[in-house]
Design a protein around this motif. Structure first.
Motif, PDB file in Angstrom:
ATOM      1  N   ASP A  32       0.842  -1.206   0.000  1.00 50.63           N
ATOM      2  CA  ASP A  32       0.000   0.000   0.000  1.00 50.63           C
ATOM      3  C   ASP A  32       0.877   1.256   0.000  1.00 50.63           C
ATOM      4  O   ASP A  32       0.583   2.232  -0.702  1.00 50.63           O
ATOM      5  N   ALA A  33       1.948   1.237   0.787  1.00 48.39           N
ATOM      6  CA  ALA A  33       2.860   2.388   0.834  1.00 48.39           C
ATOM      7  C   ALA A  33       3.562   2.588  -0.504  1.00 48.39           C
ATOM      8  O   ALA A  33       3.704   3.720  -0.988  1.00 48.39           O
ATOM      9  N   ARG A  34       3.999   1.503  -1.118  1.00 47.73           N
ATOM     10  CA  ARG A  34       4.653   1.609  -2.428  1.00 47.73           C
ATOM     11  C   ARG A  34       3.669   2.123  -3.484  1.00 47.73           C
ATOM     12  O   ARG A  34       4.006   2.959  -4.318  1.00 47.73           O
ATOM     13  N   THR A  35       2.458   1.613  -3.434  1.00 48.49           N
ATOM     14  CA  THR A  35       1.443   2.020  -4.402  1.00 48.49           C
ATOM     15  C   THR A  35       1.154   3.514  -4.311  1.00 48.49           C
ATOM     16  O   THR A  35       1.033   4.202  -5.326  1.00 48.49           O
ATOM     17  N   THR A  51      -7.950  -2.001  -2.022  1.00 45.59           N
ATOM     18  CA  THR A  51      -8.054  -0.597  -2.406  1.00 45.59           C
ATOM     19  C   THR A  51      -7.428  -0.401  -3.781  1.00 45.59           C
ATOM     20  O   THR A  51      -6.496  -1.105  -4.159  1.00 45.59           O
ATOM     21  N   CYS A  52      -7.937   0.566  -4.514  1.00 47.86           N
ATOM     22  CA  CYS A  52      -7.543   0.793  -5.901  1.00 47.86           C
ATOM     23  C   CYS A  52      -6.130   1.363  -5.999  1.00 47.86           C
ATOM     24  O   CYS A  52      -5.800   2.327  -5.312  1.00 47.86           O
ATOM     25  N   PRO A  53      -5.290   0.819  -6.880  1.00 44.06           N
ATOM     26  CA  PRO A  53      -3.953   1.359  -7.066  1.00 44.06           C
ATOM     27  C   PRO A  53      -3.938   2.774  -7.630  1.00 44.06           C
ATOM     28  O   PRO A  53      -2.978   3.510  -7.431  1.00 44.06           O
ATOM     29  N   VAL A  54      -5.006   3.176  -8.316  1.00 39.03           N
ATOM     30  CA  VAL A  54      -5.049   4.488  -8.963  1.00 39.03           C
ATOM     31  C   VAL A  54      -5.557   5.572  -8.029  1.00 39.03           C
ATOM     32  O   VAL A  54      -4.977   6.662  -7.952  1.00 39.03           O
ATOM     33  N   CYS A  55      -6.656   5.294  -7.313  1.00 39.13           N
ATOM     34  CA  CYS A  55      -7.286   6.360  -6.532  1.00 39.13           C
ATOM     35  C   CYS A  55      -7.496   6.019  -5.062  1.00 39.13           C
ATOM     36  O   CYS A  55      -8.016   6.838  -4.310  1.00 39.13           O
ATOM     37  N   ASP A  56      -7.146   4.814  -4.650  1.00 38.95           N
ATOM     38  CA  ASP A  56      -7.295   4.362  -3.269  1.00 38.95           C
ATOM     39  C   ASP A  56      -8.750   4.120  -2.893  1.00 38.95           C
ATOM     40  O   ASP A  56      -9.076   4.003  -1.702  1.00 38.95           O
ATOM     41  N   GLY A  57      -9.631   4.030  -3.882  1.00 37.80           N
ATOM     42  CA  GLY A  57     -11.019   3.709  -3.601  1.00 37.80           C
ATOM     43  C   GLY A  57     -11.195   2.235  -3.274  1.00 37.80           C
ATOM     44  O   GLY A  57     -10.305   1.414  -3.504  1.00 37.80           O
ATOM     45  N   ALA A  58     -12.362   1.891  -2.730  1.00 37.64           N
ATOM     46  CA  ALA A  58     -12.635   0.505  -2.345  1.00 37.64           C
ATOM     47  C   ALA A  58     -12.874  -0.352  -3.586  1.00 37.64           C
ATOM     48  O   ALA A  58     -13.507   0.074  -4.555  1.00 37.64           O
ATOM     49  N   ILE A  59     -12.372  -1.587  -3.546  1.00 34.45           N
ATOM     50  CA  ILE A  59     -12.525  -2.536  -4.643  1.00 34.45           C
ATOM     51  C   ILE A  59     -13.645  -3.512  -4.299  1.00 34.45           C
ATOM     52  O   ILE A  59     -13.758  -3.977  -3.163  1.00 34.45           O
ATOM     53  N   ASP A 103     -14.913   3.741  -7.141  1.00 34.57           N
ATOM     54  CA  ASP A 103     -14.828   5.184  -7.345  1.00 34.57           C
ATOM     55  C   ASP A 103     -14.426   5.564  -8.763  1.00 34.57           C
ATOM     56  O   ASP A 103     -15.050   6.426  -9.377  1.00 34.57           O
ATOM     57  N   CYS A 104     -13.358   4.928  -9.295  1.00 38.55           N
ATOM     58  CA  CYS A 104     -12.867   5.326 -10.629  1.00 38.55           C
ATOM     59  C   CYS A 104     -13.130   4.275 -11.701  1.00 38.55           C
ATOM     60  O   CYS A 104     -12.778   4.482 -12.864  1.00 38.55           O
ATOM     61  N   ASP A 105     -13.744   3.146 -11.323  1.00 36.97           N
ATOM     62  CA  ASP A 105     -14.100   2.070 -12.257  1.00 36.97           C
ATOM     63  C   ASP A 105     -12.903   1.331 -12.850  1.00 36.97           C
ATOM     64  O   ASP A 105     -13.063   0.592 -13.825  1.00 36.97           O
ATOM     65  N   ALA A 106     -11.713   1.500 -12.307  1.00 36.61           N
ATOM     66  CA  ALA A 106     -10.553   0.760 -12.803  1.00 36.61           C
ATOM     67  C   ALA A 106     -10.723  -0.723 -12.481  1.00 36.61           C
ATOM     68  O   ALA A 106     -11.057  -1.081 -11.350  1.00 36.61           O
TER      69      ALA A 106
END
Length: 248
Positions: A122-125, A205-213, A238-241
């Motif tokens: 998570d920190a690296r992401t 959590t999403c790698p792009v926006c940290d939203g819930a998966i 959140d971002c649909d990734a």
């Protein structure tokens, strides 16, 4: 330590997983220049600038050639590959090694990320997502191994190699973070590449926006005429990734 909670279970090779410096031209300091044949003291600066422009044009041309020579971007949004596509390592070997380095923990017939490993990736992401796409492409290529070159192209990361692969930004970030942390823990290059995809399955959590998966199907989250609407995918709310999709 118990496995992290997750909503997805999938089998891969008999293993069940659970989801959870800049270069500048030197300018003379006076109008005196004793170099033979130099009449304009600022000529070298202009020449250097022209050289940088030509270098930039050449790099852009290389990127265009690579994307035109490689397979075209996939028509479907369903994930179709990762940085470890060149490797073929037995899933049981991958699982055993990840347990050894405290990345995965067994809970009955399922697996989950350990708390320490989840916190580390998570920190690296969080750091990687702030980088420009060109840098992400370079880092993905470095994970990909010898002979792989990365390019940012139209919102995706293209890895030119054998084989070539197109990665959505979310997948590129996630797999760079996972493989980098595994190498930090002593996992070899090839195995860390191969492990990056199953690790992605456990992200919450999403790698792009940290939203819930959340787990859903491709048909529920995309109007994708070229994809399988029943394909199980894990998608950011959140971002649909799309962060993970079953391979069929």
């Amino acid at each position: 330590m118990p496995a992290e909670d997750g909503s997805e279970r999938a089998k891969e090779g008999g293993v069940r997983y659970r989801a959870g410096g800049e270069r500048g031209a030197a300018r003379p300091t006076s109008l005196d220049d004793d170099r033979q044949g130099v009449t304009d003291p600022h000529a070298d600066a202009a020449d250097a600038a022209d050289g940088e422009s030509r270098d930039s044009d050449a790099a852009a041309s290389d990127a265009a050639d690579a994307t035109s020579d490689a397979e075209s971007p996939p028509e479907s949004d369903a994930p179709a590959g990762g940085v470890g596509d060149r490797d073929a390592i037995d899933p049981e070997t991958v699982m055993s090694r990840l347990i050894e380095v405290d990345a995965l923990v067994e809970d009955g017939e399922t697996l989950g990320l350990t708390e320490s490993f989840r916190e580390a990736i998570d920190a690296r992401t969080a750091s990687i997502r702030e980088e420009p796409d060109d840098t992400i492409a370079e880092r993905a290529a470095a994970i990909g191994g010898e002979g792989v070159t990365g390019y940012a192209h139209d919102g995706r990361i293209m890895l030119a190699g054998t084989p070539g692969v197109w990665l959505p930004r979310a997948i590129a970030i996630a797999e760079i973070a996972a493989a980098s942390e595994l190498r930090e823990r002593g996992v070899g290059d090839a195995l860390s590449r191969e492990a990056a995809r199953p690790v992605r399955m456990f992200l919450d959590t999403c790698p792009v926006c940290d939203g819930a998966i959340a787990e859903t199907t491709l048909g529920e989250c995309r109007d994708d005429p070229n994809g399988d609407p029943d394909l199980s995918v894990r998608v950011c709310g959140d971002c649909d990734a799309i962060v993970f999709g079953d391979q069929r």
